[in-house]
Design a protein around this motif. Sequence first.
Motif, PDB file in Angstrom:
ATOM      1  N   ASN A  17       0.836  -1.203   0.000  1.00 38.15           N
ATOM      2  CA  ASN A  17       0.000   0.000   0.000  1.00 38.15           C
ATOM      3  C   ASN A  17       0.869   1.251   0.000  1.00 38.15           C
ATOM      4  O   ASN A  17       2.081   1.168   0.199  1.00 38.15           O
ATOM      5  N   LEU A  19       3.059   4.453   0.354  1.00 41.11           N
ATOM      6  CA  LEU A  19       4.383   4.865  -0.099  1.00 41.11           C
ATOM      7  C   LEU A  19       5.225   3.677  -0.585  1.00 41.11           C
ATOM      8  O   LEU A  19       5.915   3.787  -1.599  1.00 41.11           O
ATOM      9  N   ASP A  38       4.812  -7.430   2.122  1.00 40.77           N
ATOM     10  CA  ASP A  38       3.735  -6.832   2.924  1.00 40.77           C
ATOM     11  C   ASP A  38       3.009  -7.917   3.699  1.00 40.77           C
ATOM     12  O   ASP A  38       2.634  -8.950   3.153  1.00 40.77           O
ATOM     13  N   ASP A  73       6.420 -10.993   8.032  1.00 38.57           N
ATOM     14  CA  ASP A  73       6.137  -9.997   9.064  1.00 38.57           C
ATOM     15  C   ASP A  73       7.499  -9.470   9.503  1.00 38.57           C
ATOM     16  O   ASP A  73       8.338 -10.241   9.992  1.00 38.57           O
ATOM     17  N   VAL A  74       7.745  -8.185   9.343  1.00 36.65           N
ATOM     18  CA  VAL A  74       9.090  -7.656   9.630  1.00 36.65           C
ATOM     19  C   VAL A  74       9.483  -7.794  11.108  1.00 36.65           C
ATOM     20  O   VAL A  74      10.659  -7.684  11.442  1.00 36.65           O
ATOM     21  N   ASN A 100      10.236   0.305   5.140  1.00 37.76           N
ATOM     22  CA  ASN A 100       9.091   1.207   4.999  1.00 37.76           C
ATOM     23  C   ASN A 100       7.860   0.749   5.789  1.00 37.76           C
ATOM     24  O   ASN A 100       7.008   1.566   6.114  1.00 37.76           O
ATOM     25  N   HIS A 124       8.255  -0.684  13.735  1.00 38.19           N
ATOM     26  CA  HIS A 124       9.102   0.321  13.062  1.00 38.19           C
ATOM     27  C   HIS A 124      10.576   0.118  13.361  1.00 38.19           C
ATOM     28  O   HIS A 124      11.403   0.116  12.439  1.00 38.19           O
ATOM     29  N   THR A 150      12.720   4.608   7.152  1.00 32.96           N
ATOM     30  CA  THR A 150      11.640   5.587   7.003  1.00 32.96           C
ATOM     31  C   THR A 150      11.368   6.208   8.368  1.00 32.96           C
ATOM     32  O   THR A 150      10.905   5.541   9.290  1.00 32.96           O
ATOM     33  N   TYR A 165       5.105   6.100  18.300  1.00 35.10           N
ATOM     34  CA  TYR A 165       5.531   6.217  16.899  1.00 35.10           C
ATOM     35  C   TYR A 165       6.763   7.126  16.786  1.00 35.10           C
ATOM     36  O   TYR A 165       7.730   6.820  16.092  1.00 35.10           O
ATOM     37  N   LYS A 169      10.436   6.235  15.425  1.00 30.75           N
ATOM     38  CA  LYS A 169      10.930   6.907  14.220  1.00 30.75           C
ATOM     39  C   LYS A 169      12.250   7.630  14.471  1.00 30.75           C
ATOM     40  O   LYS A 169      13.037   7.847  13.545  1.00 30.75           O
ATOM     41  N   PRO A 195       8.752  11.079   5.019  1.00 30.26           N
ATOM     42  CA  PRO A 195       7.753  11.415   3.997  1.00 30.26           C
ATOM     43  C   PRO A 195       6.545  12.146   4.557  1.00 30.26           C
ATOM     44  O   PRO A 195       6.312  12.164   5.764  1.00 30.26           O
ATOM     45  N   ALA A 197       2.606  12.119   2.993  1.00 36.63           N
ATOM     46  CA  ALA A 197       1.735  11.756   1.874  1.00 36.63           C
ATOM     47  C   ALA A 197       0.394  11.290   2.403  1.00 36.63           C
ATOM     48  O   ALA A 197       0.303  10.748   3.506  1.00 36.63           O
ATOM     49  N   THR A 199      -2.015   8.674   2.623  1.00 33.67           N
ATOM     50  CA  THR A 199      -2.167   7.230   2.444  1.00 33.67           C
ATOM     51  C   THR A 199      -3.224   6.791   3.437  1.00 33.67           C
ATOM     52  O   THR A 199      -3.741   7.611   4.195  1.00 33.67           O
ATOM     53  N   ARG A 200      -3.491   5.514   3.493  1.00 32.54           N
ATOM     54  CA  ARG A 200      -4.510   5.070   4.462  1.00 32.54           C
ATOM     55  C   ARG A 200      -4.066   5.382   5.892  1.00 32.54           C
ATOM     56  O   ARG A 200      -4.864   5.508   6.792  1.00 32.54           O
TER      57      ARG A 200
HETATM   58  P1  NAI Z   1       0.374   2.399   4.772  1.00 29.41           P
HETATM   59  O1  NAI Z   1      -0.440   1.941   5.944  1.00 29.41           O
HETATM   60  O2  NAI Z   1      -0.333   2.749   3.512  1.00 29.41           O
HETATM   61  O3  NAI Z   1       1.477   1.315   4.428  1.00 29.41           O
HETATM   62  C1  NAI Z   1       2.202   0.622   5.405  1.00 29.41           C
HETATM   63  C2  NAI Z   1       2.314  -0.820   4.968  1.00 29.41           C
HETATM   64  O4  NAI Z   1       3.123  -1.539   5.912  1.00 29.41           O
HETATM   65  C3  NAI Z   1       0.955  -1.530   4.912  1.00 29.41           C
HETATM   66  O5  NAI Z   1       0.747  -2.050   3.611  1.00 29.41           O
HETATM   67  C4  NAI Z   1       1.074  -2.615   5.966  1.00 29.41           C
HETATM   68  O6  NAI Z   1       0.391  -3.816   5.627  1.00 29.41           O
HETATM   69  C5  NAI Z   1       2.581  -2.836   6.040  1.00 29.41           C
HETATM   70  N1  NAI Z   1       2.984  -3.448   7.298  1.00 29.41           N
HETATM   71  C6  NAI Z   1       2.580  -3.087   8.543  1.00 29.41           C
HETATM   72  N2  NAI Z   1       3.130  -3.899   9.461  1.00 29.41           N
HETATM   73  C7  NAI Z   1       3.918  -4.780   8.786  1.00 29.41           C
HETATM   74  C8  NAI Z   1       4.744  -5.844   9.197  1.00 29.41           C
HETATM   75  N3  NAI Z   1       4.863  -6.179  10.482  1.00 29.41           N
HETATM   76  N4  NAI Z   1       5.417  -6.537   8.255  1.00 29.41           N
HETATM   77  C9  NAI Z   1       5.289  -6.212   6.936  1.00 29.41           C
HETATM   78  N5  NAI Z   1       4.495  -5.204   6.493  1.00 29.41           N
HETATM   79  C10 NAI Z   1       3.822  -4.503   7.403  1.00 29.41           C
HETATM   80  O7  NAI Z   1       1.239   3.634   5.300  1.00 29.41           O
HETATM   81  P2  NAI Z   1       2.212   4.673   4.536  1.00 29.41           P
HETATM   82  O8  NAI Z   1       1.714   6.018   4.836  1.00 29.41           O
HETATM   83  O9  NAI Z   1       2.463   4.269   3.139  1.00 29.41           O
HETATM   84  O10 NAI Z   1       3.556   4.504   5.410  1.00 29.41           O
HETATM   85  C11 NAI Z   1       4.772   3.991   4.921  1.00 29.41           C
HETATM   86  C12 NAI Z   1       5.877   4.403   5.870  1.00 29.41           C
HETATM   87  O11 NAI Z   1       6.018   5.830   5.876  1.00 29.41           O
HETATM   88  C13 NAI Z   1       5.615   4.006   7.323  1.00 29.41           C
HETATM   89  O12 NAI Z   1       6.834   3.617   7.922  1.00 29.41           O
HETATM   90  C14 NAI Z   1       5.120   5.287   7.943  1.00 29.41           C
HETATM   91  O13 NAI Z   1       5.324   5.314   9.336  1.00 29.41           O
HETATM   92  C15 NAI Z   1       5.960   6.303   7.204  1.00 29.41           C
HETATM   93  N6  NAI Z   1       5.439   7.659   7.235  1.00 29.41           N
HETATM   94  C16 NAI Z   1       4.333   7.986   6.512  1.00 29.41           C
HETATM   95  C17 NAI Z   1       3.877   9.289   6.517  1.00 29.41           C
HETATM   96  C18 NAI Z   1       2.755   9.719   5.661  1.00 29.41           C
HETATM   97  O14 NAI Z   1       2.498  10.959   5.618  1.00 29.41           O
HETATM   98  N7  NAI Z   1       2.048   8.809   4.984  1.00 29.41           N
HETATM   99  C19 NAI Z   1       4.494  10.315   7.374  1.00 29.41           C
HETATM  100  C20 NAI Z   1       5.669   9.885   8.048  1.00 29.41           C
HETATM  101  C21 NAI Z   1       6.104   8.586   7.980  1.00 29.41           C
END
Ligand code: NAI
Length: 306
Positions: A17, A19, A38, A73-74, A100, A124, A150, A165, A169, A195, A197, A199-200
Amino acid sequence: MTIRFDGKVAIVTGAGNGLGKCHAIALAARGAKVVVNDLGGARDGVGASSEAARAVVAEIEAAGGEAIANGADVTNYEQVEAMVNEAREKWGRVDILVNNAGVLRDKSFSNVELDDFGFVLDVHLMGAVNCTKAVWPLMREQNYGRVVMTTSSSGLYGNFGQTNYGAAKMGVIGLMNTLVLEGGKYGIRVNALSPCAATRMTEDLMPENLLGLLKPESVTPALLYLVSEDGPNRTIITAGAGTFARSIVYETGGMWLPEEDQTPEKIAEHWDAISDPSTQKEYTSGNDQTQNMLTKAAEGLGIKLQ
Ligand code: NAI
């Protein structure tokens, strides 16, 4: 010069999903073979499904790229190790790791349950540790590696309701700082992306009229730069809505106080000079700070440092 990743193998965690998906698709479009990892859970980390990762692989393949889906699972080192072995068996190497994957369990500090605090740290911080630990021997052997953590503005600067969080981070920045020192002689560079963005994870936290500006596609170019062959090292890039900046920890040069003045009252008296931003420097190891302290003390005492 076009930045390409032909012949390179990348692992992007949490790439089903948001980013991660965008990073994986962009890396594949520029020639990388990509492991789309994922777990497929919900935003708070509950549940699991391989559907999201498989859909991203299908999208990459439809565009003529190469990718495999992986449901590790990370937080589980054995699963992460098996993922790295799978990539190695299929493609012979792993050049790029994008840490990520992430979850949110927001609550103010007075209300947060310790289990939810630990869970967010686990995904994280330990997730990034597990994935980096699993690729590290291979990257050293190859004499080549690009790793991205990230991070988030929550970690760098704080955000209400995100102690868990934010701590995680900032933790990945500490991880990066020392990995840079240990990986340098093996051609491994480690950087971080902060980042912003829609996202969900964040869409209900962002102003609705700005969601269109906050596209993951406006963040991914920074990730591509960070993992490129001539990319930087030990660099935190912040990226969102098409704005790219560098976040740096600076320390003021400080002030040496003679022994009789080493008191809290004298620190208060000299606070403006101690915290004078015009003297600030960027350090690249903890040792730089010690060196500054000793240099200042030696100057103050009129002795020569060996
Ligand atoms: P998202 O929820 O769309 O994507 C995160 C993905 O990580 C999901 O697909 C989820 O299934 C997967 N995931 C969660 N736990 C997992 C695990 N244990 N093992 C494998 N996969 C796992 O969120 P988004 O926004 O794309 O976030 C991506 C990264 O960017 C994250 O680290 C988030 O903390 C970071 N971030 C995002 C921001 C934003 O504005 N969207 C702001 C700051 C940081």
